[in-house]
Design a protein around this motif. Structure first.
Motif: not given
Length: 167
Positions: A57, A59, A63, A65, A78
């Motif tokens: 992940r 950010c 974000y 993922q 995301g």
């Protein structure tokens, strides 16, 4: 003199109350009775969690993922956001411009949080080989948009339907 005594009594009472509250919370935590955090997403069946295994992940302004599938392929989901709606809309349109085809466009569709916005399923080339990936975009005109990218439309739709989001 009365002021000083009242002040000392109130300060002592506040200190005792604070210490009692800390002791109480610690005891509840030790007993396993501490409040549990509330998840935004609904509970996902274990079979979906193992099918879409979260791997990494990142950010920043949103974000990303990533997930690993049982066959070793990867996919991601995301959000991408900017301080202004105008800049976000521009980026959203750039993502749409990369599409080699639009499979489905729904002007008013709920996202996983129940917010209504435009949902578009597209195919986009994502690598130097020109391999097409399915992308589901969702945007409500705000300061972020969401995406799901998977090796096939079927996988992207399955992920969206299963609600197997890591967070």
């Amino acid at each position: 003199m009365k002021r000083i005594i009242v002040h000392l009594l109130l300060t002592s009472l506040a200190l005792i109350t604070g210490l009692s509250l800390l002791w109480f919370l610690r005891m509840r935590q030790n007993d396993g009775l501490a409040p549990k955090p509330i998840a935004i997403s609904t509970i996902t069946p274990q079979s979906d969690r193992t099918r879409f295994k979260p791997t990494a992940r990142g950010c920043g302004s949103g974000y990303v993922q990533s997930y690993e599938l049982p066959d070793g392929q990867t996919m991601m989901e995301g959000t991408i956001g900017y301080p202004s709606k105008r800049r976000t809309k521009k980026e959203y349109k750039e993502w749409l411009a990369k599409a080699t085809s639009i499979i489905e466009r729904v002007p008013e569709s709920k996202n996983r949080f129940g917010i209504i916005g435009e949902r578009i399923v597209t195919l986009v080339p994502t690598d130097a080989t020109g391999k097409q990936w399915a992308t589901i975009l969702w945007y409500n005109g705000g300061s972020y948009f969401s995406f799901i990218q998977a090796p096939s439309v079927e996988l992207a739709l399955e992920f969206e339907k299963s609600n197997a989001y890591a967070y």
